[in-house]
Enzyme design. Structure first.
Site, PDB file in Angstrom:
ATOM      1  N   TYR A  38      37.322  24.527  27.905  1.00 10.16           N
ATOM      2  CA  TYR A  38      36.691  25.446  26.951  1.00 10.16           C
ATOM      3  C   TYR A  38      35.196  25.283  27.041  1.00 10.16           C
ATOM      4  O   TYR A  38      34.684  24.175  26.983  1.00 10.16           O
ATOM      5  CB  TYR A  38      37.154  25.160  25.509  1.00 10.16           C
ATOM      6  CG  TYR A  38      37.864  26.353  24.920  1.00 10.16           C
ATOM      7  CD1 TYR A  38      37.163  27.533  24.693  1.00 10.16           C
ATOM      8  CD2 TYR A  38      39.225  26.333  24.643  1.00 10.16           C
ATOM      9  CE1 TYR A  38      37.792  28.661  24.206  1.00 10.16           C
ATOM     10  CE2 TYR A  38      39.870  27.454  24.158  1.00 10.16           C
ATOM     11  CZ  TYR A  38      39.150  28.625  23.936  1.00 10.16           C
ATOM     12  OH  TYR A  38      39.777  29.738  23.469  1.00 10.16           O
ATOM     13  N   GLU A  64      32.636  27.704  25.454  1.00 14.30           N
ATOM     14  CA  GLU A  64      31.894  28.727  24.716  1.00 14.30           C
ATOM     15  C   GLU A  64      30.413  28.382  24.717  1.00 14.30           C
ATOM     16  O   GLU A  64      30.032  27.227  24.504  1.00 14.30           O
ATOM     17  CB  GLU A  64      32.407  28.805  23.276  1.00 14.30           C
ATOM     18  CG  GLU A  64      33.742  29.511  23.175  1.00 14.30           C
ATOM     19  CD  GLU A  64      34.268  29.597  21.751  1.00 14.30           C
ATOM     20  OE1 GLU A  64      33.583  29.124  20.825  1.00 14.30           O
ATOM     21  OE2 GLU A  64      35.369  30.131  21.575  1.00 14.30           O
ATOM     22  N   ASP A  71      26.392  51.267  36.401  1.00 15.18           N
ATOM     23  CA  ASP A  71      27.682  50.590  36.519  1.00 15.18           C
ATOM     24  C   ASP A  71      28.104  50.702  37.979  1.00 15.18           C
ATOM     25  O   ASP A  71      28.535  51.763  38.426  1.00 15.18           O
ATOM     26  CB  ASP A  71      28.695  51.260  35.590  1.00 15.18           C
ATOM     27  CG  ASP A  71      30.087  50.643  35.703  1.00 15.18           C
ATOM     28  OD1 ASP A  71      30.304  49.825  36.615  1.00 15.18           O
ATOM     29  OD2 ASP A  71      30.948  51.004  34.878  1.00 15.18           O
ATOM     30  N   THR A 120      32.134  45.109  38.270  1.00 16.28           N
ATOM     31  CA  THR A 120      33.317  44.267  38.408  1.00 16.28           C
ATOM     32  C   THR A 120      33.087  43.393  39.626  1.00 16.28           C
ATOM     33  O   THR A 120      32.222  43.676  40.462  1.00 16.28           O
ATOM     34  CB  THR A 120      34.601  45.089  38.635  1.00 16.28           C
ATOM     35  OG1 THR A 120      34.393  45.905  39.790  1.00 16.28           O
ATOM     36  CG2 THR A 120      34.924  45.982  37.439  1.00 16.28           C
ATOM     37  N   LYS A 145      36.364  44.501  43.229  1.00 11.62           N
ATOM     38  CA  LYS A 145      36.558  45.699  44.057  1.00 11.62           C
ATOM     39  C   LYS A 145      35.910  45.454  45.420  1.00 11.62           C
ATOM     40  O   LYS A 145      36.323  44.513  46.099  1.00 11.62           O
ATOM     41  CB  LYS A 145      36.036  46.914  43.298  1.00 11.62           C
ATOM     42  CG  LYS A 145      36.854  47.147  41.996  1.00 11.62           C
ATOM     43  CD  LYS A 145      36.367  48.312  41.165  1.00 11.62           C
ATOM     44  CE  LYS A 145      37.162  48.410  39.866  1.00 11.62           C
ATOM     45  NZ  LYS A 145      36.647  49.464  38.958  1.00 11.62           N
ATOM     46  N   ARG A 153      39.305  38.950  39.814  1.00 15.92           N
ATOM     47  CA  ARG A 153      39.211  39.981  38.771  1.00 15.92           C
ATOM     48  C   ARG A 153      38.234  39.487  37.712  1.00 15.92           C
ATOM     49  O   ARG A 153      38.406  38.407  37.152  1.00 15.92           O
ATOM     50  CB  ARG A 153      40.564  40.220  38.099  1.00 15.92           C
ATOM     51  CG  ARG A 153      41.663  40.612  39.027  1.00 15.92           C
ATOM     52  CD  ARG A 153      42.780  41.328  38.309  1.00 15.92           C
ATOM     53  NE  ARG A 153      42.407  42.717  38.152  1.00 15.92           N
ATOM     54  CZ  ARG A 153      42.398  43.610  39.138  1.00 15.92           C
ATOM     55  NH1 ARG A 153      42.763  43.253  40.362  1.00 15.92           N
ATOM     56  NH2 ARG A 153      42.020  44.842  38.912  1.00 15.92           N
TER      57      ARG A 153
HETATM   58  C1  LIG Z   1      36.837  49.618  37.648  1.00 19.76           C
HETATM   59  C2  LIG Z   1      35.692  50.074  36.824  1.00 19.76           C
HETATM   60  C3  LIG Z   1      35.393  49.488  35.588  1.00 19.76           C
HETATM   61  C4  LIG Z   1      36.304  48.590  34.796  1.00 19.76           C
HETATM   62  O1  LIG Z   1      36.855  47.579  35.316  1.00 19.76           O
HETATM   63  P1  LIG Z   1      38.087  46.766  34.654  1.00 19.76           P
HETATM   64  O2  LIG Z   1      37.841  45.449  35.228  1.00 19.76           O
HETATM   65  O3  LIG Z   1      39.310  47.454  35.119  1.00 19.76           O
HETATM   66  O4  LIG Z   1      37.930  46.811  33.167  1.00 19.76           O
HETATM   67  C5  LIG Z   1      34.229  49.867  34.942  1.00 19.76           C
HETATM   68  N1  LIG Z   1      33.418  50.796  35.479  1.00 19.76           N
HETATM   69  C6  LIG Z   1      33.704  51.403  36.628  1.00 19.76           C
HETATM   70  C7  LIG Z   1      32.752  52.433  37.152  1.00 19.76           C
HETATM   71  C8  LIG Z   1      34.844  51.078  37.345  1.00 19.76           C
HETATM   72  O5  LIG Z   1      35.135  51.725  38.477  1.00 19.76           O
END
Ligand SMILES: *Cc1c(COP(=O)(O)O)cnc(C)c1O
Length: 416
Positions: free
Chosen positions: A53, A55, A199, A225, A228, A234
Site C-alpha cells: 500500500y 497512498e 488524450d 493509456t 495500447k 493496462r
Molecule cells: C482507450 C481510451 C481511453 C480509456 O482507456 P481505459 O483504460 O479503457 O479506461 C481514453 N481515451 C481514449 C482516447 C482512448 O482511446
C-alpha cells in the site's frame, strides 16, 4: 509464464488461462487498442509489488515501508519524462478513463464547457458520452469531421471555440486515422483562453517511437493509456506543465483514487524502458507501414477506407457502404474465422451504434508479432474471404484453420 502454481492450486482457472493463450496464439488480432506486452512487462505485473500500500507520492506516503516502491515509481516517472519530454508526470492512474476524470477535476468545475471530438466520429466515451462522468458532469460541445474529406475541420473547431468560449479543449480520439494539428489546437485554445488537453491513449507508442508529432510540449495536460500502442501494462499516466503538477497530483490522489497499483507502476517503468530503446522506433514505424499496407490491400479489394487512408496505426472500413456488410455482420463473421476486430460507427453513419456501417482495425498487435507489409496482403485476403463467406459456417471454419496456420508463424511475446 508457466502458471505451474495455478495449475496445481486452481485447475479451473488454469484451464481458462490456457484456452485464452491458445486464442491469442492462433488468432489474428486487429483490434486497434490492443497489443501484446513483453515477458519483462508480464513479470513486473506478476511481482510482489502488488502486496504494498503506498497512498501518496514518492517521499510523501501515508504508509511505511515505501522506500523501495518510491524507487520504482521514480524510475517510471524519470523514463516517462525522457520519453515524452514532459515537465511533470503522474504514473498512478489506474486506467485511461480515471486519468481523464482526474484531468477534468483538476482543470474544471462541474458544468464547465468542454470542446471535444464528436463520439460517433471517433472521440472516446470519456470525452462526453451521456452515460459517462464526462457527459454527466460537464457541458460538452462536440466538433466534427468535414463531411467530404472526413478530416477534422480546424476552421470549424475555431469557429465553435470562438462562439462557445469553452474552458477546455480536448484533442484526442479512439477511431481516427489522421494526424491532429496540435499547433492549430494550441492557437485556438490561446485565442479563446481555454486549457488544451490532449488524450493520446491510442497513439502514445507512435509518439514515443518518434513517428508522430509529440503534443506534450504543446499542450497544458496530456493523458494516455499505457496498454495500447505504448505496449505496457493496462493503466494510464498524465503528463503536464509544471504549473498544473500540484492540481493533477491532488485529483489523482486523493481526488479519484486510493492506493496506486505498484506492480503496474513497475511494469510501466519496464515498458517505458523498452520504448526508449531504438528498436521501439522501428516498431512504431512498422506499425504505420503495416496499417498503410493493410489499407491499400483492402482498397484494392473494393473496401472504402474512411478518409481514404491512414497516417497512424488504425483505420475505419466502411463495409456497409462498399460491400453491403454491416459492422455487426462483419464482426460476427470475422470472429468465426479467428480474426478479432470491432464494429464501429463511421462518420455521419446512417446506421445505429449496435449495428453500424463499419469496422475499426489496427496493426499494433500484429506488428509486435513481427508481421510486415507483405503479411498485410495475406491478412486482407483472409478478411475478404471471411466476409464474402459470412453466411457459410463451413467455409468460415476452414478459413479459421488458415488463420491459425498464418498466426502460428508469428510468436506472441508472452506465450511459449
Ligand atoms: C482507450 C481510451 C481511453 C480509456 O482507456 P481505459 O483504460 O479503457 O479506461 C481514453 N481515451 C481514449 C482516447 C482512448 O482511446
Amino acid at each position: 509464464m508457466n502458471y505451474s502454481n495455478i495449475q496445481t492450486e486452481d485447475p479451473a482457472l488454469y484451464e481458462i488461462l490456457k484456452r485464452e493463450e491458445q486464442r491469442q496464439k492462433e488468432g489474428i488480432e486487429l483490434i486497434a487498442s490492443e497489443n501484446y506486452v513483453s515477458r519483462a512487462v508480464l513479470e513486473a505485473m506478476g511481482s510482489v509489488l502488488t502486496n504494498k500500500y503506498s497512498e501518496g507520492y514518492p517521499g510523501k506516503r501515508y504508509y511505511g515501508g515505501n522506500a523501495i516502491v518510491d524507487e520504482a515509481e521514480n524510475l517510471a516517472i524519470a523514463r516517462a519524462k525522457e520519453l515524452f519530454g514532459a515537465e511533470h508526470v503522474n504514473v498512478q492512474p489506474l486506467s485511461g478513463s480515471p486519468a481523464n476524470l482526474a484531468v477534468y477535476m483538476a482543470l474544471l468545475n462541474p458544468g464547465d464547457k468542454v470542446l471535444g471530438f464528436s463520439l460517433d466520429q471517433g472521440g472516446h466515451l470519456s470525452h462526453g458520452h451521456p452515460l459517462n462522468f464526462s457527459g454527466k458532469l460537464y457541458t460538452i460541445i462536440p466538433y466534427f469531421l468535414h463531411k467530404e474529406d472526413e478530416v477534422i475541420d480546424m476552421d470549424e473547431v475555431e469557429a465553435i471555440a470562438v462562439r462557445e468560449k469553452p474552458k477546455m479543449i480536448l484533442a484526442g480520439f479512439s477511431a481516427y486515422s489522421r494526424s491532429l494539428d496540435w499547433q492549430r489546437f494550441r492557437a485556438i485554445a490561446d485565442k479563446v483562453g481555454a486549457f488544451l488537453f490532449a488524450d493520446i491513449a491510442h497513439i502514445a507508442g507512435l509518439i514515443a517511437g518518434k513517428q508522430l508529432e509529440n503534443p506534450v510540449p504543446i499542450c497544458d495536460v496530456v493523458s494516455t493509456t499505457t496498454h495500447k500502442t505504448l505496449r505496457g501494462p493496462r493503466g494510464a499516466m498524465i503528463m503536464c506543465k509544471e504549473q498544473f503538477a500540484a492540481a493533477i497530483n491532488k485529483t489523482v490522489f486523493p481526488g479519484v483514487q486510493g492506493g496506486p497499483h505498484d506492480h503496474i507502476t513497475a511494469a510501466k517503468a519496464v515498458a517505458y524502458g523498452e520504448a526508449l530503446k531504438p528498436e521501439f522506433q522501428d516498431y512504431a514505424k512498422q506499425v504505420i507501414k503495416n496499417a498503410q499496407a493493410l489499407a491499400a490491400a483492402l482498397q484494392q479489394k473494393g473496401y472504402r477506407i474512411v478518409s481514404g487512408g491512414t497516417e497512424n496505426h488504425l483505420m475505419l472500413v466502411d463495409s456497409f457502404g462498399s460491400k453491403g456488410i454491416t459492422g455487426k455482420e462483419a464482426e460476427t463473421a470475422l470472429d468465426k474465422a479467428g480474426i478479432s476486430i470491432n464494429k464501429n460507427m463511421i462518420p455521419y453513419d446512417p446506421r445505429k451504434p449496435l449495428d453500424p456501417s463499419g469496422i475499426r482495425i489496427g496493426t499494433p498487435a500484429l506488428t509486435t508479432r513481427g508481421c510486415r507489409e507483405a503479411d498485410m496482403q495475406a491478412v486482407a485476403d483472409l478478411m475478404d474471404e471471411a466476409l464474402a463467406s459470412r453466411t457459410d459456417e463451413t467455409r468460415l471454419a476452414a478459413i479459421k484453420e488458415k488463420v491459425k496456420t498464418f498466426s502460428l508463424r508469428f510468436p506472441v511475446p508472452g506465450i511459449e
